[in-house]
Every structure is written in C-alpha cells, then in structure tokens.
Design a protein around this motif. Structure first.
Motif, mmCIF file in Angstrom:
data_model
loop_
_atom_site.group_PDB
_atom_site.id
_atom_site.type_symbol
_atom_site.label_atom_id
_atom_site.label_comp_id
_atom_site.label_asym_id
_atom_site.label_seq_id
_atom_site.Cartn_x
_atom_site.Cartn_y
_atom_site.Cartn_z
ATOM 1 N N GLU A 166 -9.283 -4.388 -1.338
ATOM 2 C CA GLU A 166 -8.133 -5.018 -2.008
ATOM 3 C C GLU A 166 -8.513 -5.339 -3.443
ATOM 4 O OE1 GLU A 166 -5.204 -5.094 -0.674
ATOM 5 O OE2 GLU A 166 -6.001 -4.337 1.194
ATOM 6 N N ALA A 220 -5.924 -2.056 -3.369
ATOM 7 C CA ALA A 220 -6.113 -0.664 -2.970
ATOM 8 C C ALA A 220 -6.116 0.228 -4.203
ATOM 9 C CB ALA A 220 -5.000 -0.241 -2.020
ATOM 10 N N ARG A 264 0.827 -1.205 0.000
ATOM 11 C CA ARG A 264 0.000 0.000 0.000
ATOM 12 C C ARG A 264 0.870 1.267 0.000
ATOM 13 N NH1 ARG A 264 -5.328 -0.415 1.150
ATOM 14 N NH2 ARG A 264 -5.385 1.601 2.201
#
Length: 158
Positions: free
Chosen positions: A118, A120, A86
């Motif tokens: 998910e 992201a 991320r």
C-alpha cells in the motif's frame, strides 16, 4: 411464578412492619422522624429489591455483540473500498497505456498487475497485439520510466 409471590409477600410484610413502627413511633421529636424515615427507606428497598439483584450485563450484553458486528462491518467496508481503489488504479493504468499505444498507431490489449503493498503500484504488465519495433522500444521505455515497471516484468505476446 414463585419469585413474584415472594416479592409481593416481602413488600406486604415490609409495609406492615413500617405501618406498625410508624404507629408506635412518637409523632414528634427526632426519634419519631428518624423512625419514619427508616421505615420509608425499608419500604423503598423492599420495592426495588428485584432491580438491585439484576445484572445489567444480562440486559445490555447484546451491546457487546453489536460492537463486534460493527467492527466486522467496518473491516469489510475497508476491504471493499481498498478493492475498489485497486480496481480503479488498474483501470486507469490500462487506459493510460492504451492511449500511449494509440498515439503510436498500435492496437494492444493490456493487463496490469498491481503490487500487494500500500499504496498499490504497477508491478507487471502483459501486452498483446501487433506493434512495430520502434513503437515497442518507445512503449518499453515509457513503461519503465513513467510507471516504474522493469523490463523483466513487461511481458510481450505477439
């Protein structure tokens, strides 16, 4: 200590009994051979009797805790990898937006917020700095069309 004493007495008693049975048994014939075999088995059982009552869970119970600890380490590793992934996405998006702003001769500071889903995706962006109206319109269009950030989630400061 009492258990060891009982064990030794048990083995000695079994050995004496086996010795007496073998001495009294006929050396030849099926009965003699069978009694010798049974005497030998009795002696073996007397010798290994402590191990037949041992619970292997007590000796190998630690393996369960290792499995639990391993599962926790895997979960922690997955979490760290996800956080790193991320952070990398966020860093790359911010660098991309800054490059686009530089191409329009703008100096901006950028803060991208990613969604919790998910994989992201960029959800919100905060931009600050001086920018011309034309460059701002161009950046707004790029942020919406290329990155999917709605105009409501594009926060302009300055």
């Amino acid at each position: 200590m009492g258990n060891i004493k009982e064990y030794i007495i048990g083995v000695v008693a079994a050995a004496l009994l086996c010795g007496i049975v073998i001495a009294l048994a006929d050396k030849k014939g099926v009965l003699g051979v069978s009694l010798k075999l049974l005497s030998g088995l009795l002696l073996v059982l007397a010798v290994i009797s402590p191990w037949t009552t041992i619970s292997f869970d007590r000796w190998f119970g630690w393996s369960g805790s290792i499995g639990d600890e391993g599962a926790q380490l895997v979960a922690d590793g997955e979490k760290m990898a996800q956080e790193s992934y991320r952070a990398s996405i966020k860093e790359q998006l911010e660098a991309y937006i800054l490059d686009e702003a530089r191409a329009l001769d703008c100096t901006l500071r950028v803060e991208v917020t990613l969604s919790e889903e998910e994989p992201a995706v960029p959800e919100r962006v905060v931009l600050s700095g001086s920018i011309s109206p034309y460059a701002r319109k161009t950046m707004e269009h790029m942020l919406h069309s290329e990155l999917g950030i709605s105009q409501e989630e594009q926060i302009w400061i300055g």
